[in-house]
Design a protein around this motif. Sequence first.
Motif, PDB file in Angstrom:
ATOM      1  N   THR A 140      45.193  34.058  39.727  1.00 20.04           N
ATOM      2  CA  THR A 140      45.351  33.395  38.431  1.00 20.04           C
ATOM      3  C   THR A 140      46.360  32.251  38.489  1.00 20.04           C
ATOM      4  OG1 THR A 140      46.905  35.162  37.820  1.00 20.04           O
ATOM      5  CG2 THR A 140      44.648  35.352  37.009  1.00 20.04           C
TER       6      THR A 140
ATOM      7  N   CYS B  28      40.650  38.948  38.567  1.00 20.34           N
ATOM      8  CA  CYS B  28      39.243  38.557  38.735  1.00 20.34           C
ATOM      9  C   CYS B  28      38.526  38.521  37.389  1.00 20.34           C
ATOM     10  CB  CYS B  28      38.529  39.540  39.672  1.00 20.34           C
ATOM     11  SG  CYS B  28      39.079  39.445  41.379  1.00 20.34           S
ATOM     12  N   ILE B  29      38.801  39.518  36.549  1.00 20.41           N
ATOM     13  CA  ILE B  29      38.176  39.559  35.219  1.00 20.41           C
ATOM     14  C   ILE B  29      38.608  38.348  34.402  1.00 20.41           C
ATOM     15  CG2 ILE B  29      38.108  40.830  33.034  1.00 20.41           C
ATOM     16  CD1 ILE B  29      38.357  43.416  34.701  1.00 20.41           C
ATOM     17  N   THR B  30      39.893  38.010  34.462  1.00 21.11           N
ATOM     18  CA  THR B  30      40.417  36.862  33.723  1.00 21.11           C
ATOM     19  C   THR B  30      39.735  35.562  34.147  1.00 21.11           C
ATOM     20  OG1 THR B  30      42.589  37.911  33.443  1.00 21.11           O
ATOM     21  CG2 THR B  30      42.509  35.511  33.244  1.00 21.11           C
TER      22      THR B  30
ATOM     23  N   GLY C  62      36.798  35.359  35.706  1.00 22.83           N
ATOM     24  CA  GLY C  62      35.338  35.460  35.744  1.00 22.83           C
ATOM     25  C   GLY C  62      34.770  35.530  37.143  1.00 22.83           C
TER      26      GLY C  62
ATOM     27  N   PRO D 156      33.104  37.518  40.064  1.00 20.90           N
ATOM     28  CA  PRO D 156      32.366  38.783  40.219  1.00 20.90           C
ATOM     29  C   PRO D 156      33.063  39.740  41.182  1.00 20.90           C
ATOM     30  CG  PRO D 156      30.886  36.897  40.405  1.00 20.90           C
ATOM     31  CD  PRO D 156      32.292  36.350  40.428  1.00 20.90           C
TER      32      PRO D 156
ATOM     33  N   ASP E 249      31.714  44.334  38.227  1.00 21.79           N
ATOM     34  CA  ASP E 249      30.318  43.926  38.078  1.00 21.79           C
ATOM     35  C   ASP E 249      29.387  44.931  38.750  1.00 21.79           C
ATOM     36  OD1 ASP E 249      30.234  40.917  36.938  1.00 21.79           O
ATOM     37  OD2 ASP E 249      32.028  41.207  38.141  1.00 21.79           O
TER      38      ASP E 249
END
Length: 214
Positions: A106, A180-182, A184, A186, A201
């Motif tokens: 991030t 990773c979620i922040t 996007g 996969p 995912d």
Amino acid sequence: MARRYWNINLEEMLEAGVHFGHGTRKWNPRMAPYISAKRKGIHITNLTRTARFLSEACDLIFDAASKRKQFLIVGTKNKAANSVARAAIRARCHYVNKKWLGGMLTNWPTTETRLHKFRDSRTEQKTGGLNRLPKRDAAMLKRQLSRLQTYLGGIKYMTRLPDIVIIVDQQEEYMALRECITLGIPTICLIDTNCDPDLADISIPANDDTIASI
């Protein structure tokens, strides 16, 4: 995404103990669809479902690799570290197997700056540049290099954010997963019976506590 046949052997997974989960008191109710039984206070993972999601993960990785996508494998606990490094080096992937530094993805500009410094210092060391420095400065730079190698050695050639991140042990690597979620990115995640299958995912239910299973 095309589906392919992968030689996934349920007997081999049984021998490796892939089906063993955590104790029945230490579980996430969201894992109920992936649990087939209880045995001596331990949840047993349904290996048929494990094989299904493993096959889906293989399809995704195959397609991404054919498009020259970049992969990052993350697994920092002691039982996983060596396996992660070996698998990543064999597949020519980036990896983190010692400690996840907060903001590694991030806060990519900072990570990129560290990597540039790391590569420059390695070049200076290889060309004998450290020998021309005062002993104290050379010793300090060697310590910095050693630290950078420990934490960034597996991503030293990474020049951009990865396209797919593979995570061993969701709970241990929760910080990496959240980044990773922040962003996007996969994720493919190995999840034991105490994990949340909805975060990645592709979640592969399996024992994440033994070297053989990993």
